[in-house]
Design an enzyme around this catalytic site. Structure first.
Site, PDB file in Angstrom:
ATOM      1  N   ASP A 191       0.744  -1.161  -0.131  1.00 50.52           N
ATOM      2  CA  ASP A 191      -0.128   0.005  -0.052  1.00 50.52           C
ATOM      3  C   ASP A 191       0.914   1.222  -0.056  1.00 50.52           C
ATOM      4  OD1 ASP A 191      -2.120  -1.593   0.133  1.00 50.52           O
ATOM      5  OD2 ASP A 191      -2.028  -1.621   2.141  1.00 50.52           O
ATOM      6  N   LYS A 205       1.777   2.206  -5.170  1.00 51.70           N
ATOM      7  CA  LYS A 205       2.187   1.714  -6.591  1.00 51.70           C
ATOM      8  C   LYS A 205       1.207   2.146  -7.228  1.00 51.70           C
ATOM      9  CE  LYS A 205       2.154  -2.384  -4.519  1.00 51.70           C
ATOM     10  NZ  LYS A 205       1.844  -2.070  -3.037  1.00 51.70           N
ATOM     11  N   GLY A 226      -4.972  -4.092  -3.842  1.00 53.17           N
ATOM     12  CA  GLY A 226      -5.717  -3.074  -4.040  1.00 53.17           C
ATOM     13  C   GLY A 226      -4.782  -1.714  -4.476  1.00 53.17           C
ATOM     14  N   HIS A 227      -4.910  -1.450  -5.612  1.00 51.55           N
ATOM     15  CA  HIS A 227      -4.280  -0.228  -6.195  1.00 51.55           C
ATOM     16  C   HIS A 227      -5.055   1.135  -6.489  1.00 51.55           C
ATOM     17  CE1 HIS A 227      -0.595  -2.945  -7.318  1.00 51.55           C
ATOM     18  NE2 HIS A 227      -1.058  -3.108  -6.036  1.00 51.55           N
ATOM     19  N   GLN A 239       1.777  -6.105  -3.811  1.00 53.00           N
ATOM     20  CA  GLN A 239       2.383  -6.379  -2.539  1.00 53.00           C
ATOM     21  C   GLN A 239       3.922  -5.641  -2.398  1.00 53.00           C
ATOM     22  OE1 GLN A 239       0.940  -9.414  -4.067  1.00 53.00           O
ATOM     23  NE2 GLN A 239      -0.988  -8.518  -3.145  1.00 53.00           N
TER      24      GLN A 239
HETATM   25  P1  GDP Z   1      -0.943   0.491  -3.555  1.00 48.15           P
HETATM   26  O1  GDP Z   1      -1.577  -0.697  -2.750  1.00 48.15           O
HETATM   27  O2  GDP Z   1       0.495   0.551  -3.245  1.00 48.15           O
HETATM   28  O3  GDP Z   1      -1.396   0.860  -4.976  1.00 48.15           O
HETATM   29  O4  GDP Z   1      -1.545   1.733  -2.515  1.00 48.15           O
HETATM   30  P2  GDP Z   1      -3.052   1.704  -2.062  1.00 48.15           P
HETATM   31  O5  GDP Z   1      -3.839   2.341  -3.228  1.00 48.15           O
HETATM   32  O6  GDP Z   1      -3.639   0.571  -1.288  1.00 48.15           O
HETATM   33  O7  GDP Z   1      -2.836   2.994  -0.969  1.00 48.15           O
HETATM   34  C1  GDP Z   1      -2.587   4.074  -1.382  1.00 48.15           C
HETATM   35  C2  GDP Z   1      -3.592   5.204  -0.637  1.00 48.15           C
HETATM   36  O8  GDP Z   1      -2.986   6.716  -0.621  1.00 48.15           O
HETATM   37  C3  GDP Z   1      -4.436   5.538  -1.781  1.00 48.15           C
HETATM   38  O9  GDP Z   1      -5.756   5.733  -1.231  1.00 48.15           O
HETATM   39  C4  GDP Z   1      -4.208   6.433  -2.619  1.00 48.15           C
HETATM   40  O10 GDP Z   1      -5.332   7.219  -3.171  1.00 48.15           O
HETATM   41  C5  GDP Z   1      -3.402   7.353  -1.497  1.00 48.15           C
HETATM   42  N1  GDP Z   1      -2.407   8.287  -2.073  1.00 48.15           N
HETATM   43  C6  GDP Z   1      -1.513   7.944  -2.873  1.00 48.15           C
HETATM   44  N2  GDP Z   1      -0.641   8.984  -3.142  1.00 48.15           N
HETATM   45  C7  GDP Z   1      -0.772   9.786  -2.063  1.00 48.15           C
HETATM   46  C8  GDP Z   1       0.045  11.094  -1.717  1.00 48.15           C
HETATM   47  O11 GDP Z   1       0.773  11.390  -2.133  1.00 48.15           O
HETATM   48  N3  GDP Z   1      -0.684  11.699  -0.653  1.00 48.15           N
HETATM   49  C9  GDP Z   1      -1.903  11.145  -0.071  1.00 48.15           C
HETATM   50  N4  GDP Z   1      -2.299  12.021   0.968  1.00 48.15           N
HETATM   51  N5  GDP Z   1      -2.592   9.942  -0.395  1.00 48.15           N
HETATM   52  C10 GDP Z   1      -1.974   9.345  -1.191  1.00 48.15           C
HETATM   53  P1  IMO Z   2      -1.090  -4.098  -2.336  1.00 48.45           P
HETATM   54  O1  IMO Z   2      -0.518  -4.684  -3.680  1.00 48.45           O
HETATM   55  C1  IMO Z   2      -0.922  -4.789   1.801  1.00 48.45           C
HETATM   56  C2  IMO Z   2      -0.914  -8.770   3.539  1.00 48.45           C
HETATM   57  C3  IMO Z   2      -2.117  -9.333   4.148  1.00 48.45           C
HETATM   58  C4  IMO Z   2      -1.322 -10.178   5.072  1.00 48.45           C
HETATM   59  C5  IMO Z   2      -0.397 -10.984   4.190  1.00 48.45           C
HETATM   60  C6  IMO Z   2      -0.907 -12.364   3.672  1.00 48.45           C
HETATM   61  O2  IMO Z   2      -2.221  -3.214  -2.378  1.00 48.45           O
HETATM   62  O3  IMO Z   2       0.108  -3.207  -1.723  1.00 48.45           O
HETATM   63  P2  IMO Z   2      -2.496 -12.790   1.565  1.00 48.45           P
HETATM   64  O4  IMO Z   2      -3.848 -12.559   1.392  1.00 48.45           O
HETATM   65  O5  IMO Z   2      -1.577 -12.199   0.767  1.00 48.45           O
HETATM   66  O6  IMO Z   2      -2.248 -14.271   1.749  1.00 48.45           O
HETATM   67  O7  IMO Z   2      -2.058 -12.089   3.095  1.00 48.45           O
HETATM   68  O8  IMO Z   2      -0.172 -10.040   3.123  1.00 48.45           O
HETATM   69  N1  IMO Z   2      -1.099  -8.237   2.001  1.00 48.45           N
HETATM   70  C7  IMO Z   2      -1.191  -7.062   1.544  1.00 48.45           C
HETATM   71  N2  IMO Z   2      -0.658  -5.936   2.502  1.00 48.45           N
HETATM   72  N3  IMO Z   2      -1.183  -4.513   0.653  1.00 48.45           N
HETATM   73  C8  IMO Z   2      -1.291  -5.587  -0.304  1.00 48.45           C
HETATM   74  O9  IMO Z   2      -1.225  -5.288  -1.681  1.00 48.45           O
HETATM   75  C9  IMO Z   2      -1.117  -6.876   0.193  1.00 48.45           C
HETATM   76  N4  IMO Z   2      -1.428  -8.149  -0.151  1.00 48.45           N
HETATM   77  C10 IMO Z   2      -1.489  -9.072   0.905  1.00 48.45           C
HETATM   78  O10 IMO Z   2      -2.828  -8.331   4.869  1.00 48.45           O
HETATM   79  O11 IMO Z   2      -0.810  -9.485   6.094  1.00 48.45           O
HETATM   80 MG    MG Z   3      -3.035  -1.591  -1.633  1.00 47.37          MG
END
Ligand code: GDP
Ligand code: IMO
Ligand code: MG
Length: 436
Positions: free
Chosen positions: A13, A16, A40-41, A223
């Site tokens: 998270d 990415k 979840g991106h 991840q």
């Molecule tokens: P990913 O899994 O690595 O793609 O990241 P996620 O989407 O799960 O989580 C990142 C969260 O931070 C999302 O809700 C984005 O909309 C938010 N986000 C991304 N870049 C920024 C930033 O520079 N500032 C803030 N405040 N939020 C951001």
């Molecule tokens: P993105 O791509 C954050 C974590 C789960 C758990 C461990 C194993 O959005 O960054 P799983 O369901 O993969 O067997 O769970 O890995 N996990 C993540 N944590 N972001 C993710 O994906 C994750 N995908 C798996 O929370 O700790």
């Molecule tokens: Mg994510």
């Protein structure tokens, strides 16, 4: 041309999705190499917020061919839902291709994921319950079902004939759960295979053809390295290899074909699920960061654990992945703090550790060593120009860069794709963006 890999440098998270989106604006191909719907991106555009689970974020750009690679485990029902939602929002999905070698998450995988988490009790991993671990266990155990099998009923019958009796024994004797009906599964999965068939390709051939044609290719890792099976906080990890090396394997790309590895790091740290996290905050400061950063899981909605930037873990993953540029994200979340600690060392039993230890027991014993930097206490939200950053903010960026040993190419100042500072070191990245 260029081939770039985007990886998460912490526990997931890191944003990415946003970083991939920024770089895809000029790429011709985007590939998702690993993971499943556990990912979840998020991408925020003028058209609204998009949350991608299996489909590469590149689908937002009409010129970009999107590939779900062989290293992914696909839940066909969830993929069809994601496709339907995107179609409803007006996106063209005809340029989405799915590897015929990708493994399939079968109905028993989420069931086994949940039952195993319950069995582990206090040692539960905190998985996303998407069936990820059991699906990859079957892949390695040579009991997996692949996308190509869905398109050939006789092959699927053979695979199910081997898998289902084994699953039913485990379900009954280990978990005291109900057996599965193979014929029902067969019917459902043949039907879903038919719906996916127009998108199924030998994806690695498409990818190699794109590289041979000199196209700009982006690989969007899911991840993160601290969740890696080998180098993460095992057993509190995911069941794949979310490193740059794993991305090569999952996408069908050789290491010598890769030009850059972009490590995405949050300006602080978060983690979902159980496992060691030395710089975790359990107080009001943590609560405040969680709220400001909106740190709730994109896939599961769970509150994310939050803590200070862990430079020991971050440097470890920057080196393991051969990171060439860093994207430092969610910088604006730190804006109101008077002081910002960075974890610069791990102390354990009088020793100073240079990298995360192998066992969780040893990792739990680690005491973080903090260096405290002054905060800037003014808004950096939406800034696009580095020179507008307050001096203390610039100092924080410089210190993180020094600790990582890799240039920081861009800084996130908000969730929207425009809320980004491109730094001088971003020149190579920008060149990659413009090289089509
Ligand atoms: P990913 O899994 O690595 O793609 O990241 P996620 O989407 O799960 O989580 C990142 C969260 O931070 C999302 O809700 C984005 O909309 C938010 N986000 C991304 N870049 C920024 C930033 O520079 N500032 C803030 N405040 N939020 C951001
Ligand atoms: P993105 O791509 C954050 C974590 C789960 C758990 C461990 C194993 O959005 O960054 P799983 O369901 O993969 O067997 O769970 O890995 N996990 C993540 N944590 N972001 C993710 O994906 C994750 N995908 C798996 O929370 O700790
Ligand atoms: Mg994510």
């Amino acid at each position: 041309m260029s081939v770039s890999i985007i990886i998460g440098g912490q526990w997931g998270d890191e944003a990415k999705g946003k970083v991939t989106d920024l770089l895809t604006s000029r790429a011709q191909m985007a590939i998702r190499p690993n993971g499943s719907t556990n990912a979840g991106h998020t991408v925020v555009t003028d058209q609204g917020t998009f949350k991608f689970h299996l489909i590469p974020s590149g689908i937002l750009y009409p010129h970009c061919v999107c590939v779900i690679g062989a290293g992914v485990a696909i839940n066909p029902a969830e993929l069809l839902n994601e496709m339907a939602e995107l179609r409803q929002r007006g996106l063209d999905l005809s340029r989405l291709y799915i590897s015929d070698r990708a493994n399939v998450i079968m109905p028993y995988h989420p069931i086994l994921d949940r039952l195993e988490e319950e069995r582990r009790g206090a040692q539960s991993v905190g998985t996303t319950l998407k069936g990820n671990g059991p699906a990859y266990t079957d892949k390695v155990g040579r009991l997996g079902i692949r996308v190509a099998d869905l398109l050939e009923e006789s092959a699927l019958i053979e695979r199910l004939r081997l898998a289902i009796p084994a699953k039913n024994v485990i379900l009954g004797s280990l978990y005291n759960a109900e057996p599965l009906d193979a014929s029902e599964i067969l019917e459902q999965y043949v039907a879903m295979g038919e719906l996916l068939a127009p998108h199924v390709r030998q994806a690695e051939v498409l990818v190699q053809d794109a590289i041979a044609a000199g196209q700009t290719v982006l690989i969007e890792g899911a991840q993160a390295s601290m969740l890696d099976l080998d180098y993460g906080t095992y057993p509190y990890v995911t069941s794949t290899t979310p490193t740059a090396a794993g991305a090569c394997q999952g996408a069908g790309v050789g290491p010598t074909q890769v030009d850059q590895v972009i490590g995405v790091y949050k300006a602080y740290t978060t983690r979902v699920g159980a496992g060691p996290f030395p710089s975790e905050l359990h107080d009001a400061a943590g609560e405040r960061l969680r709220e400001r950063g909106d740190e709730y899981g994109t896939t599961t909605g769970r509150p994310r654990r939050v803590g200070w930037f862990d430079a020991v873990a971050a440097r470890y993953t920057a080196r393991l992945n051969g990171v060439t540029q860093v994207a430092l994200t969610k910088f604006d979340v730190l804006d109101e703090l008077a002081e910002i600690p960075i974890c610069v060392g791990y102390r354990s039993d009088g020793d100073q550790l240079v990298a995360p230890p192998a066992t969780i027991e040893a990792y739990e014993r680690v005491q973080p060593v903090y260096e405290i930097l002054p905060g800037w206490r003014q808004s950096t939200a939406s800034l696009r120009d580095e020179s507008a950053l307050p001096p203390a903010a610039r100092r924080y960026v410089e210190r993180i860069q020094e600790l990582l040993g890799v240039p920081i190419a861009l800084i996130g100042t908000g969730p929207h794709r425009d809320q980004t500072i491109w730094r001088a070191d971003a020149r190579r990245l920008t060149a990659a963006r413009a090289s089509d």
